[in-house]
Design an enzyme around this catalytic site. Structure first.
Site: not given
Ligand code: 5GP
Ligand code: MG
Length: 182
Positions: A162, A104-105, A108, A100-101, A132
């Site tokens: 992106d 954050d939370s 995903t 995974e890229d 993060k």
């Molecule tokens: P989560 O589900 O952990 O909150 O977020 C994960 C997804 O949010 C990542 O796969 C990505 O697509 C997007 N995301 C969260 N923070 C960033 C950021 O700073 N930059 C980008 N480009 N995508 C982010």
């Molecule tokens: Mg993503």
């Protein structure tokens, strides 16, 4: 106007990314040296460049497949994860490494882990390029096994990441100017 005008500062250079991916791929190759059937599950679209570089450095036998998810509208979480396209093969009896890229939370990654665990793989681990700052990557819901970089809680782009489908092909990871995403 060039996209580089929208960059606040570079957080991880091309050289640093390359060096860290070598370290990660060594570690992964050692851990899976006895695995018969490692499958890399790459999460589109953000992880495509990271996956390409990481998988080419692995010295263990493996194959690569893709899952496409969407959870974000521009920079605001929509609060849910949607699958856009699924894997093309069964993962039953295989070792799975989710790539995974960014986490954050953690929503995903948690969604992905739960989804794949239901399909009877031998194991599921996760490799994440960026976390993060402040995210607990060892919490039970997230559980990151291999992590590239911990970066400040700003919107980062480049190297697959992106904003509104731009900046993905920048060779480094950078902070986007806040006026672009706020
Ligand atoms: P989560 O589900 O952990 O909150 O977020 C994960 C997804 O949010 C990542 O796969 C990505 O697509 C997007 N995301 C969260 N923070 C960033 C950021 O700073 N930059 C980008 N480009 N995508 C982010
Ligand atoms: Mg993503």
């Amino acid at each position: 106007m060039s996209v580089t005008n929208d960059i606040e500062r570079v957080l991880v250079s091309e050289e640093e990314i390359d060096g860290r991916i070598s370290e990660l791929s060594n570690e992964i190759s050692q851990d899976y040296v006895d695995a018969e059937s490692l499958l890399i599950v790459s999460i589109l679209r953000g992880a495509f460049i990271f996956t390409a570089d990481l998988s080419r450095k692995l010295t263990v036998r493996h194959s690569v497949d893709f899952i496409a998810l969407a959870s974000y509208q521009k920079s605001t979480s929509s609060g849910e994860v949607r699958m856009i396209s699924d894997l093309r093969q069964s993962i039953e009896g295989r070792h799975v490494l989710i790539v995974e890229d960014i986490v954050d939370s953690g929503m995903t990654l948690e969604y992905m882990s739960n989804l794949l665990r239901e399909r009877k793989p031998l194991s599921v681990k996760t490799c994440v390029m960026v976390a993060k700052e402040g995210v607990d990557v060892n919490s039970s819901g997230i559980g990151v096994d291999y992590l590239g970089f911990v970066l400040p809680d700003v919107w980062v782009v480049g190297y697959g990441l992106d904003y509104d489908d731009q900046y993905r092909t920048l060779p480094y990871i950078a902070e986007l100017k806040s006026r672009i995403y706020q």
